[in-house]
Design an enzyme around this catalytic site. Structure first.
Site, PDB file in Angstrom:
ATOM      1  N   SER A   1     -13.233  67.815  38.374  1.00 38.41           N
ATOM      2  CA  SER A   1     -14.211  68.067  39.463  1.00 38.41           C
ATOM      3  C   SER A   1     -15.273  67.023  39.649  1.00 38.41           C
ATOM      4  CB  SER A   1     -14.904  69.259  38.947  1.00 38.41           C
ATOM      5  OG  SER A   1     -15.835  69.703  39.834  1.00 38.41           O
TER       6      SER A   1
ATOM      7  N   ASP B   1     -26.077  76.282  49.398  1.00 38.53           N
ATOM      8  CA  ASP B   1     -25.130  76.999  48.616  1.00 38.53           C
ATOM      9  C   ASP B   1     -25.456  78.197  47.683  1.00 38.53           C
ATOM     10  OD1 ASP B   1     -22.932  77.195  46.568  1.00 38.53           O
ATOM     11  OD2 ASP B   1     -22.603  74.937  46.897  1.00 38.53           O
TER      12      ASP B   1
ATOM     13  N   ASP C   1     -13.619  77.158  43.112  1.00 38.95           N
ATOM     14  CA  ASP C   1     -14.405  78.106  43.775  1.00 38.95           C
ATOM     15  C   ASP C   1     -13.451  78.602  45.041  1.00 38.95           C
ATOM     16  OD1 ASP C   1     -16.204  78.581  42.111  1.00 38.95           O
ATOM     17  OD2 ASP C   1     -17.587  77.245  43.176  1.00 38.95           O
TER      18      ASP C   1
ATOM     19  N   ARG D   1     -23.395  79.628  45.414  1.00 38.59           N
ATOM     20  CA  ARG D   1     -22.636  79.953  44.403  1.00 38.59           C
ATOM     21  C   ARG D   1     -23.268  80.100  42.928  1.00 38.59           C
ATOM     22  NH1 ARG D   1     -18.300  75.143  45.416  1.00 38.59           N
ATOM     23  NH2 ARG D   1     -20.145  74.274  46.356  1.00 38.59           N
TER      24      ARG D   1
ATOM     25  N   CYS E   1     -11.533  79.204  48.370  1.00 37.86           N
ATOM     26  CA  CYS E   1     -11.377  78.665  49.854  1.00 37.86           C
ATOM     27  C   CYS E   1     -10.299  79.269  50.441  1.00 37.86           C
ATOM     28  CB  CYS E   1     -11.665  77.069  50.022  1.00 37.86           C
ATOM     29  SG  CYS E   1     -11.652  76.374  51.821  1.00 37.86           S
TER      30      CYS E   1
ATOM     31  N   GLU F   1     -15.909  82.655  48.244  1.00 39.39           N
ATOM     32  CA  GLU F   1     -15.682  82.348  49.331  1.00 39.39           C
ATOM     33  C   GLU F   1     -16.674  81.611  50.160  1.00 39.39           C
ATOM     34  OE1 GLU F   1     -13.644  80.758  52.125  1.00 39.39           O
ATOM     35  OE2 GLU F   1     -12.278  82.323  51.010  1.00 39.39           O
TER      36      GLU F   1
END
Length: 418
Positions: free
Chosen positions: A352, A328, A244, A330, A246, A288
């Site tokens: 991950s 969060d 994701d 996302r 950044c 972001e």
């Protein structure tokens, strides 16, 4: 430009006179023609069958170009020679109900699937593009100097360049499918989308006949290492990182988080997999600041650093929630769609530590073999608080969640209240 404009404004927030749309969308149909094209441009006229506009967040810049006179509003893209450099699909998941709800699986093939309609003047536009490129990162050059990677002349060149196939995907949401994925009623989803965007798209609440929405958000970029046609072959090992966005770390190397180190670690592992005859994949999502935006992220940074006791693992997620209202945003429920688009049913090495990403993939029917954490020596010193907080919150780590003593060593004080 003025010759192509009239003073009449066409309102699309209510159904027309009852005429049948020439291009109805049947979302999970097995072929592109049965599914129907997604028509969302201003030139689609009465054929328009989707809410929103092509280009995601960039649709507003298109409007500025038209308003300033720099762009003809009636222009249509010339698609000659723009077709994908390698074919992708169709795969069985494209028509499996509920597998793909946030992108148009046929979005890269419109020039071949709807050539007749395009030739007749119907404004059908791609939502996916596939090309080839080489990527160069100093971390890969360092891995070569350290002997972890060696040039092979095909995947990794002596100059440090990595040959990849890359794809860009704009979001295309099937609203009934998105609602089902989140476990809410479609009507409720539509209403909240309408209200929380300041009423930007009234069709969300006035046009239940339009089930497809092109939201004004960023999309996904895929970087494929090795032969793309082997991605869905379970006999060929696949290494994958879902990352994701950044910007501060990925682009500028900010050391408050592990984003760029984990991204480059994933690229190194994907390169190694492709060199060994397997495949590698980096899925880069525009989300972001945990999908809260960079302004919110920087506000959280300030709050974390200025709180009594300084930055600490015990309040890492709490500081975000205090500023943004949620820890969060996302919500990885939609993330597996792009994996399904590629025909993937198993990831052998998942680079991950995120429990949310792992859980979403498994819930989507994608098998996971090994989970690969970031090596300790790649974690910047200023990001140690983030790493320990994530481990304590349930992120994967081979050694298990940190103890209170471990957390105390990170922040330099007792954290019994954690």
């Amino acid at each position: 430009m003025s010759a192509n404009r009239t003073s009449h404004i066409r309102i699309t927030s209510h159904p027309g006179t009852g005429a049948t749309n020439r291009f109805p969308i049947h979302w999970d149909a097995p072929t592109a023609r049965e599914r129907g094209p997604v028509l969302a441009s201003a030139n689609a006229g009465s054929d328009r069958n989707a809410i929103g506009a092509h280009g995601g967040a960039y649709s507003v810049y298109r409007a500025l170009a038209v308003a300033s006179g720099a762009m003809d509003p009636m222009i249509r893209p010339e698609l000659v020679n723009t077709h994908p450099v390698v074919p992708v699909g169709p795969h069985p998941q494209w028509s499996e109900p509920g597998k793909i709800v946030s992108l148009d699986p046929w979005g890269a093939r419109i020039a071949e699937d709807f050539a007749t309609e395009i030739g007749q003047g119907v404004d059908i536009r791609p939502t996916i593009a596939v090309t080839k490129a080489r990527i160069t990162l100093p971390e890969i050059a360092e891995a070569m100097r350290a002997g972890r990677l060696q040039a092979d002349g095909t995947v990794l060149h002596a100059t440090g360049d990595i040959a990849v196939t890359k794809a860009a995907l704009d979001p295309v949401w099937h609203l009934p499918g998105v609602a089902a994925r989140f476990g809410v009623e479609e009507q409720q989803l539509r209403r909240v989308l309408f209200e929380q965007t300041g009423g930007m798209y009234p069709e969300l609440v006035t046009r239940p006949d339009l089930q497809v929405f092109l939201p004004p958000i960023g999309g996904i970029t895929l970087y494929i290492f090795g032969d793309p046609s082997k991605l869905g072959d379970t006999r060929v090992p696949l290494t994958c990182r879902v990352h994701d966005e950044c910007n501060g770390s990925d682009v500028f190397g900010s050391d408050i988080c592990t984003c760029r180190p984990y991204l480059t670690h994933g690229i190194e592992e994907a390169t190694r997999s492709a060199q060994a005859g397997g495949t590698g994949l980096i899925a880069y999502n525009r989300k972001e600041g945990r999908a809260l935006g960079e302004v919110t992220k920087f506000l959280v940074y300030n709050a974390r650093k200025r709180q009594p006791g300084g930055d600490q693992a015990a309040t890492y997620f709490e500081r975000t929630e205090c500023v943004a209202g949620v820890q969060d945003a996302r919500f990885q429920q939609l993330m597996p769609d792009v994996i399904h688009w590629l025909g993937i049913r198993r990831i052998d090495r998942f680079v991950s530590m995120s429990n949310m990403k792992y859980d979403a993939l498994v819930a989507g029917g994608i098998g996971i073999g090994e989970r690969v954490p970031i090596p300790d020596d790649l974690v910047p010193q200023d990001a140690s608080v983030e790493m320990e907080a994530k481990k304590a919150a349930g992120y994967f780590t081979p050694e298990g969640a940190p103890s209170e003593a471990d957390l105390a060593r990170v922040v330099g004080r007792d954290l019994k209240e954690f």
